[in-house]
Design a protein around this motif. Structure first.
Motif, PDB file in Angstrom:
ATOM      1  N   SER A 227      -4.720   1.702  -1.526  1.00 43.63           N
ATOM      2  CA  SER A 227      -4.887   0.360  -0.981  1.00 43.63           C
ATOM      3  C   SER A 227      -4.102  -0.675  -1.780  1.00 43.63           C
ATOM      4  O   SER A 227      -3.798  -0.490  -2.972  1.00 43.63           O
ATOM      5  CB  SER A 227      -6.367  -0.028  -0.979  1.00 43.63           C
ATOM      6  OG  SER A 227      -7.114   0.858  -0.185  1.00 43.63           O
ATOM      7  N   SER A 228      -3.783  -1.803  -1.106  1.00 47.27           N
ATOM      8  CA  SER A 228      -3.143  -2.938  -1.770  1.00 47.27           C
ATOM      9  C   SER A 228      -4.151  -3.624  -2.676  1.00 47.27           C
ATOM     10  O   SER A 228      -5.374  -3.538  -2.465  1.00 47.27           O
ATOM     11  CB  SER A 228      -2.636  -3.941  -0.726  1.00 47.27           C
ATOM     12  OG  SER A 228      -1.735  -3.322   0.164  1.00 47.27           O
TER      13      SER A 228
ATOM     14  N   ILE B 117      -8.359  -7.951   2.012  1.00 44.13           N
ATOM     15  CA  ILE B 117      -7.074  -7.527   2.564  1.00 44.13           C
ATOM     16  C   ILE B 117      -7.308  -6.794   3.877  1.00 44.13           C
ATOM     17  O   ILE B 117      -8.189  -5.944   3.989  1.00 44.13           O
ATOM     18  CB  ILE B 117      -6.330  -6.618   1.573  1.00 44.13           C
ATOM     19  CG1 ILE B 117      -6.057  -7.378   0.272  1.00 44.13           C
ATOM     20  CG2 ILE B 117      -5.034  -6.100   2.179  1.00 44.13           C
ATOM     21  CD1 ILE B 117      -5.513  -6.512  -0.824  1.00 44.13           C
ATOM     22  N   SER B 118      -6.501  -7.144   4.866  1.00 43.28           N
ATOM     23  CA  SER B 118      -6.481  -6.411   6.136  1.00 43.28           C
ATOM     24  C   SER B 118      -5.073  -5.848   6.329  1.00 43.28           C
ATOM     25  O   SER B 118      -4.122  -6.283   5.681  1.00 43.28           O
ATOM     26  CB  SER B 118      -6.849  -7.330   7.302  1.00 43.28           C
ATOM     27  OG  SER B 118      -5.905  -8.398   7.410  1.00 43.28           O
TER      28      SER B 118
ATOM     29  N   PRO C 142       0.836  -1.200   0.000  1.00 42.61           N
ATOM     30  CA  PRO C 142       0.000   0.000   0.000  1.00 42.61           C
ATOM     31  C   PRO C 142       0.873   1.252   0.000  1.00 42.61           C
ATOM     32  O   PRO C 142       2.056   1.214   0.314  1.00 42.61           O
ATOM     33  CB  PRO C 142      -0.762  -0.122   1.325  1.00 42.61           C
ATOM     34  CG  PRO C 142       0.209  -0.840   2.226  1.00 42.61           C
ATOM     35  CD  PRO C 142       0.953  -1.801   1.343  1.00 42.61           C
ATOM     36  N   SER C 143       0.265   2.371  -0.398  1.00 40.24           N
ATOM     37  CA  SER C 143       0.930   3.669  -0.235  1.00 40.24           C
ATOM     38  C   SER C 143       0.525   4.232   1.118  1.00 40.24           C
ATOM     39  O   SER C 143      -0.641   4.165   1.520  1.00 40.24           O
ATOM     40  CB  SER C 143       0.515   4.633  -1.349  1.00 40.24           C
ATOM     41  OG  SER C 143       0.964   4.152  -2.596  1.00 40.24           O
TER      42      SER C 143
ATOM     43  N   VAL D 118       3.149  -0.493   7.277  1.00 45.60           N
ATOM     44  CA  VAL D 118       1.807  -1.057   7.102  1.00 45.60           C
ATOM     45  C   VAL D 118       1.945  -2.337   6.300  1.00 45.60           C
ATOM     46  O   VAL D 118       2.491  -2.322   5.187  1.00 45.60           O
ATOM     47  CB  VAL D 118       0.870  -0.066   6.387  1.00 45.60           C
ATOM     48  CG1 VAL D 118      -0.515  -0.691   6.231  1.00 45.60           C
ATOM     49  CG2 VAL D 118       0.779   1.235   7.182  1.00 45.60           C
ATOM     50  N   THR D 119       1.508  -3.458   6.876  1.00 48.54           N
ATOM     51  CA  THR D 119       1.635  -4.769   6.230  1.00 48.54           C
ATOM     52  C   THR D 119       0.255  -5.262   5.802  1.00 48.54           C
ATOM     53  O   THR D 119      -0.645  -5.409   6.644  1.00 48.54           O
ATOM     54  CB  THR D 119       2.264  -5.782   7.191  1.00 48.54           C
ATOM     55  OG1 THR D 119       3.529  -5.283   7.642  1.00 48.54           O
ATOM     56  CG2 THR D 119       2.463  -7.133   6.515  1.00 48.54           C
ATOM     57  N   PRO D 120       0.075  -5.534   4.492  1.00 47.41           N
ATOM     58  CA  PRO D 120      -1.208  -6.070   4.022  1.00 47.41           C
ATOM     59  C   PRO D 120      -1.230  -7.592   4.196  1.00 47.41           C
ATOM     60  O   PRO D 120      -0.195  -8.253   4.093  1.00 47.41           O
ATOM     61  CB  PRO D 120      -1.225  -5.678   2.545  1.00 47.41           C
ATOM     62  CG  PRO D 120       0.222  -5.670   2.155  1.00 47.41           C
ATOM     63  CD  PRO D 120       0.981  -5.229   3.369  1.00 47.41           C
TER      64      PRO D 120
END
Length: 830
Positions: free
Chosen positions: A503-504, A512-513, A481-482, A547-549
């Motif tokens: 968003s991813s 996706i969380s 993600p950005s 931030v990890t998707p």
């Protein structure tokens, strides 16, 4: 006390060689007569070195040859009083065998001749030493030590020749090893007058091999001291076939011929030469007569064969060799009747082609000669292509990938063009119509197991298939993600917020969380929310939000952003304190105030350019700069302030000053010249002789500035003349300055020619002032024709006009500038 000095306890010596032993006795009672003390040496309890004594030095020596094993050496001393002492050491006696010697030639009982060289040859050996490390000596009981006595060669041989004297000789060979042990051999020979022929068998050389039926060349060289070589009787003999020739020699001593009648086997060939005295010489050589082996029986496998087969020669019946020699085989392969130059077994399939006729000849050899060859042929059919392996790419595959089969290692023995047949399988089931080299992503989903089977095809037939490894379709990871952390420039009272701005995406369509992680200066914090309260932050910290998707199966690439907590607010602009607008000093102190401890940059601007100076405000925010200035220049000063975070303020107010040129001659930091009570008096009394002029320059730069001068005069009448004329004139600055003169004191009553009001008696003053003697009483006050004449009735009465004049200079304008004034003062100048 007695002690054995050598050998030492625990040391080792060699058997069979003399070992020098030494002991020492110490006896205070007989220190000057140690020779009276008896010495007894014993080895293993048996007395040795009878007659050993102690010298005057107390030393006793004993030489002894030890036998192998362990030995105990004891030295006992007994003084004339019967007192005794002993010392013992235990040593190891190492194996040290004596060398051996053997005389090979000359031989016992054989006659040798005094007019010819006798060959000496011996062999020596030793259990410990190398032959070349030993020495040998040959001696004759008649001729003494023979001159070729030297070290033997590495194989233990010692040789030489010598012309012995006639008579019976006892020949002795003595060998000595490195320890000094010796071995010897002796023989007795008779040396007589005359000599037998000399003979050398040149060909064949001993060890030569010829084949059965070959014509063998024989040659010998013969000579005799008494007879012509052609007169010698010669016989050539084989120990297998007997005498086979009586070929003699020519006068040059060469006897040679050829012969092909020898039977097969190992022959000892001996040639004899006998002279007229019946003396015979002989020489021998070993000759091997070899027979060729028989042809072997062979066949080629496989048969029938394709061009992809290695052709292997199988030995059905080995070649027979009459001598029982070991047989080796050589292979010659012929392609379509022409020698290919190939000689391997098997013949590799890489050398063959469809339709070839290959013939092999297998030739036996017994180490000396080839025998007849065995032969077989085979015609080759089509060779099927082969394939080494097949792989699927990409190595990690996802649902949006196209899979590609990558066969490698194609080989066709006939050189046919490379081609393949394909079949794809998903979860073990063949995919209908999937017979190309690729498989589209529409044919599989996440977690499917995909394989491909590939057959090499040469246009004639398929080769054996090869199946790839399984490619399991991987979970497609969500994209990164950005991320944006706000505010972009936080201070330590700001909350931080981490926001996903783009968003991813997930190729598998999974939900996706996101999880959040914060690091502070590279150290992971415990905060896992997307916000950080200001209470957690400190000025100077670097906060990184990661931030990890996650798609429910695995996490994708992270998105990150970082900010640095700091002081991003610039300090207020500094405030400079005002300066005097004009100054006589060539320096100025610029002061001001700013944020405490700020770094101050002061800018100094003039017509000469702009320069800077730097400093630091104190804890109260005050700062001060001392700047050197140049007369005649107007200066403007302004400043900026920077805090510890590097934030820089706006520009301060501007303050200005001008350095006057010329300057006031008497202006300084004291009150000198500032009042009538403390006037400038920088000269001596001004006489009325007209020879002195007082001149000075000054200026008044502000309302606090006053200029007062004191001039004292003297008046002297001479010969009825009075030259007194006190004259003050402002020669420069009259547009902005005036002055008044106080005659005799500072009070208003002393003011001359005041032009002002009662509240301002000085008014605007004047620019010229003069006091001199003039006519008295006529009321016109005109200047007499000669004011210097005294006692002239109503003219000058020659009064003494000496006085103290207080001169007050002041501005006549309301504004201030560097405009200067100049006063010129004289007395008696007409």
């Amino acid at each position: 006390m007695v002690a054995i000095e050598t050998p030492t306890d625990g040391s080792a010596v060699n058997e069979g060689v003399t070992v020098s032993m030494r002991g020492r006795v110490v006896d205070e009672a007989y220190s000057t007569s140690l020779t009276t003390i008896s010495a007894t040496w014993a080895v293993n309890g048996e007395r040795v070195c009878d007659g050993a004594v102690f010298a005057a030095t107390g030393l006793s020596d004993c030489d002894h040859v030890f036998t192998r094993g362990e030995a105990t050496v004891t030295l006992t001393a007994i003084n004339p009083d019967g007192q005794s002492a002993s010392s013992s050491v235990t040593i190891t006696v190492n194996k040290n065998e004596a060398p051996t010697a053997e005389i090979v030639t000359p031989e016992y009982g054989v006659e040798y001749y005094s007019n010819g060289l006798t060959l000496f040859e011996g062999a020596v050996a030793d259990g410990e030493d190398l032959p070349e490390d030993m020495t040998v000596e040959w001696t004759s009981s008649i001729d003494g030590v023979l001159p070729f006595s030297t070290s033997p060669s590495s194989d233990g041989k010692t040789t030489g020749t010598f012309e012995l004297t006639e008579g019976e000789h006892e020949i002795t060979l003595v060998v000595t090893d490195t320890t000094g042990r010796t071995g010897s051999d002796t023989t007795t020979i008779q040396v007589v007058e005359g000599s037998k022929p000399t003979l050398e068998l040149v060909s064949p050389s001993s060890g030569d091999v010829v084949n059965y039926g070959d014509r063998v060349y024989f040659e010998a060289l013969v000579d005799d001291l008494e007879d012509d070589p052609a007169d010698l009787s010669m016989v050539w003999e084989s120990d297998l076939d007997g005498v086979f020739s009586t070929q003699g020699a020519s006068s040059s001593g060469v006897a040679d011929f050829t012969y092909d009648g020898l039977t097969n086997g190992t022959h000892t060939i001996t040639v004899y030469a006998t002279d007229a005295d019946g003396l015979t010489a002989r020489d021998s050589a070993t000759l091997y007569v070899n027979t060729a082996p028989d042809a072997p029986v062979i066949h080629i496998e496989p048969d029938p064969a394709g061009s992809d087969d290695n052709l292997t020669v199988v030995l059905d019946t080995a070649a027979y060799d009459a001598e029982g020699d070991a047989i080796t085989y050589s292979y010659a392969w012929y392609l379509n009747g022409v020698d290919s130059g190939l000689s391997s077994n098997p013949l590799p399939s890489t050398a063959t082609t469809r339709g070839d006729v290959w013939t092999v000849y297998v030739t036996p050899n017994d180490g000396n000669i080839d025998g007849p060859a065995g032969m077989d042929s085979v015609t080759l059919g089509n060779g099927a292509p082969t394939l080494s392996s097949v792989s699927i790419t990409p190595v990690v595959a996802y649902t949006d990938d196209t899979l590609t089969a990558n066969p490698s290692g194609y080989s066709d023995p006939d050189g046919d063009a490379e081609d393949y047949h394909y079949q794809w399988y998903v979860n073990g089931t063949a995919v209908a119509g999937a017979t190309d080299s690729t498989l589209a992503g529409t044919e599989f989903v996440k977690s499917d197991a995909v394989t491909v089977e590939v057959w090499p095809w040469d246009g004639f037939e398929e080769g054996s298939s090869v199946t790839s490894g399984t490619r399991t379709i991987s979970n497609s990871l969500p994209t990164a993600p950005s991320v944006d952390v706000t505010p972009n420039y936080p201070e330590d009272d700001d909350d931080l917020a981490c926001t996903v701005t783009a968003s991813s995406s997930d190729a598998d369509g999974d939900t996706i969380s996101y999880t959040y992680a914060w690091t502070v200066d590279g150290v992971l914090s415990a905060i896992t929310t997307n916000t950080v309260a200001a209470s957690y932050t400190t000025d100077g910290e670097v906060w990184l939000c990661t931030v990890t998707p996650n798609d429910g199966t695995a996490s994708g690439s992270t998105g990150t952003d970082r900010v640095t907590v700091g002081d991003y607010t610039a300090p207020d602009a500094p405030v400079l304190n005002s300066l005097d607008g004009y100054r006589n000093e060539t320096s100025a102190t610029v002061t001001g105030s700013s944020e405490p401890f700020a770094s101050i940059t002061l800018y100094i601007s003039s017509s000469a350019g702009v320069t800077t100076d730097t400093g630091t405000a104190n804890g109260a925010g005050s700062f001060s700069f001392s700047e050197g200035l140049t007369a005649g220049y107007a200066y403007s000063f302004y400043a900026t302030a920077s805090d510890a975070s590097g934030n820089t303020s706006g520009v301060s107010n501007v303050v200005s000053t001008e350095v006057c040129d010329p300057v006031d001659d008497y202006e300084d930091s004291t009150s000198y010249g500032e009042s009538c009570a403390d006037p400038v008096i920088d000269w001596s009394t001004l006489a009325d002789d007209g020879t002195t002029t007082i001149e000075f320059t000054g200026n008044i730069l502000d309302s606090s500035d006053e200029d007062w001068y004191l001039v004292e005069t003297s008046d002297a009448s001479t010969s009825g003349l009075n030259y007194y004329r006190f004259h003050v004139e402002m020669t420069a600055g009259t547009s902005e300055y005036g002055f008044v003169v106080y005659d005799g004191g500072c009070g208003s009553s002393y003011l001359d020619c005041g032009s002002g009001s009662s509240s301002d008696p000085e008014g605007n003053g004047y620019t010229e002032y003069e006091i001199y003697a003039e006519d008295q009483g006529d009321g016109s006050h005109t200047v007499p024709s000669d004011t210097r004449t005294c006692d002239g009735g109503w003219y000058n009465d020659c009064d003494d006009l000496s006085s103290s004049y207080y001169i007050h200079v002041f501005r006549t304008t309301t504004g201030y500038s560097c405009q200067e004034y100049t006063l010129e003062i004289t007395n008696g100048a007409w």
